[in-house]
Design an enzyme around this catalytic site. Structure first.
Site, short mmCIF file in Angstrom:
data_model
loop_
_atom_site.label_atom_id
_atom_site.label_comp_id
_atom_site.label_asym_id
_atom_site.label_seq_id
_atom_site.Cartn_x
_atom_site.Cartn_y
_atom_site.Cartn_z
N LYS A 299 -70.12 -11.32 -16.69
CA LYS A 299 -70.15 -11.68 -15.12
C LYS A 299 -72.07 -11.54 -15.06
O LYS A 299 -72.35 -10.69 -15.83
CB LYS A 299 -69.55 -10.98 -14.06
CG LYS A 299 -69.43 -9.43 -14.33
CD LYS A 299 -68.63 -9.01 -13.36
CE LYS A 299 -68.01 -7.32 -13.82
NZ LYS A 299 -67.07 -6.69 -12.76
N HIS B 80 -65.04 3.91 -7.51
CA HIS B 80 -65.12 4.53 -8.95
C HIS B 80 -65.13 6.18 -8.81
O HIS B 80 -64.59 6.67 -9.87
CB HIS B 80 -66.31 3.90 -9.73
CG HIS B 80 -66.52 2.57 -9.70
ND1 HIS B 80 -67.57 1.51 -9.41
CD2 HIS B 80 -65.50 1.67 -10.07
CE1 HIS B 80 -67.42 0.38 -9.65
NE2 HIS B 80 -66.14 0.18 -9.81
N ARG C 208 -56.83 -1.88 -7.38
CA ARG C 208 -56.70 -1.89 -5.87
C ARG C 208 -55.79 -2.61 -5.22
O ARG C 208 -54.74 -2.32 -4.55
CB ARG C 208 -58.18 -2.45 -5.49
CG ARG C 208 -59.41 -1.56 -5.49
CD ARG C 208 -60.67 -2.10 -5.53
NE ARG C 208 -60.66 -3.01 -6.63
CZ ARG C 208 -61.62 -3.68 -7.32
NH1 ARG C 208 -62.63 -3.73 -6.55
NH2 ARG C 208 -61.52 -4.29 -8.52
N SER D 261 -67.81 -3.62 -6.38
CA SER D 261 -69.17 -3.80 -6.65
C SER D 261 -69.66 -5.22 -6.04
O SER D 261 -70.99 -5.31 -5.41
CB SER D 261 -69.47 -3.39 -7.96
OG SER D 261 -68.99 -2.31 -8.47
P1 ADP Z 1 -64.53 -4.38 -14.30
O1 ADP Z 1 -64.79 -3.23 -15.13
O2 ADP Z 1 -63.20 -4.88 -14.44
O3 ADP Z 1 -65.81 -5.13 -14.34
P2 ADP Z 1 -65.53 -2.52 -12.13
O4 ADP Z 1 -66.70 -1.98 -13.17
O5 ADP Z 1 -65.73 -2.74 -10.81
O6 ADP Z 1 -64.69 -3.72 -12.76
O7 ADP Z 1 -64.33 -1.34 -12.00
C1 ADP Z 1 -63.97 -0.47 -13.07
C2 ADP Z 1 -62.52 -0.01 -12.95
O8 ADP Z 1 -62.38 0.68 -11.69
C3 ADP Z 1 -61.43 -1.24 -12.64
O9 ADP Z 1 -60.23 -0.56 -13.24
C4 ADP Z 1 -61.53 -1.34 -11.28
O10 ADP Z 1 -60.19 -1.93 -10.94
C5 ADP Z 1 -61.49 0.05 -10.72
N1 ADP Z 1 -62.17 -0.05 -9.31
C6 ADP Z 1 -63.18 -0.55 -8.90
N2 ADP Z 1 -63.26 -0.55 -7.53
C7 ADP Z 1 -62.16 0.20 -7.30
C8 ADP Z 1 -61.72 1.03 -6.12
N3 ADP Z 1 -62.54 0.61 -4.86
N4 ADP Z 1 -60.87 1.74 -6.02
C9 ADP Z 1 -60.18 1.93 -7.32
N5 ADP Z 1 -60.23 1.43 -8.36
C10 ADP Z 1 -61.55 0.76 -8.30
#
Ligand code: ADP
Length: 159
Positions: free
Chosen positions: A41, A17, A90, A128
């Site tokens: 979730k 992130h 990803r 995460s």
């Molecule tokens: P969500 O918002 O879908 O519940 P997250 O909070 O984990 O998921 O991630 C927020 C955003 O960051 C999403 O667009 C996710 O695809 C992206 N993201 C999460 N982990 C990574 C990573 N390791 N590399 C690039 N983008 C990521």
């Protein structure tokens, strides 16, 4: 002068992130990183904790503001005058989900654009949910999250 919104659950913020925020911030006048308060979730961290962990992780980026939001992402984007939504990709499963959400968002807010950043190869395997599982089972997650996040995870999971 474009304002961008980077929304997410961020439970908790990972180096993946942070990498997206670091690469997106220089391209916009302001990048608003917003923690979604009630994703569908199970959450480990409260909204306040997720915001605080994110603030600390991005303190070095001057044009980034960290906050939280409830309800529809596109409505919050309009509220903060963002024209662009930033997300990270990803793997192909991320693409399918983002594509579906993007089409729905386009229907809800036709003027809003989505910009997706491809993950840095180094962080491709970081999610995460996986790192919470690894940390819960005693694995080392120090390279995958900022230092203060690793401490917060250990505190939550092994207290
Ligand atoms: P969500 O918002 O879908 O519940 P997250 O909070 O984990 O998921 O991630 C927020 C955003 O960051 C999403 O667009 C996710 O695809 C992206 N993201 C999460 N982990 C990574 C990573 N390791 N590399 C690039 N983008 C990521």
């Amino acid at each position: 002068m474009v304002i961008a919104l980077y929304p997410g659950s961020f439970d908790p913020v990972t180096k993946g992130h942070v990498d997206i925020a670091e690469r997106a911030a220089p391209l916009f006048e302001q990048l608003i990183v917003a923690v979604y308060d009630a994703p569908p979730k199970h959450l480990l961290f409260t909204t306040e904790e997720r915001v605080e962990l994110m603030r600390k992780a991005l303190v070095h980026l001057p044009n980034v503001r960290v906050t939280f939001f409830s309800g529809l992402t596109v409505e919050f984007a309009k509220e903060v005058k963002a024209d662009v939504i930033v997300r990270g990709l990803r793997m192909s499963s991320d693409f399918e989900r983002e594509f579906e959400m993007a089409l729905m968002n386009k229907k809800l807010a036709p003027n809003m654009e989505l910009i997706c950043f491809m993950t840095n190869l180094e962080y491709e395997f970081i999610s995460s949910s996986l790192l919470k599982e690894v940390c819960r089972l005693g694995g080392c997650i120090d390279d995958l999250v900022p230092e203060h996040v690793a401490a917060a995870l250990r505190d939550k999971l092994h207290r």
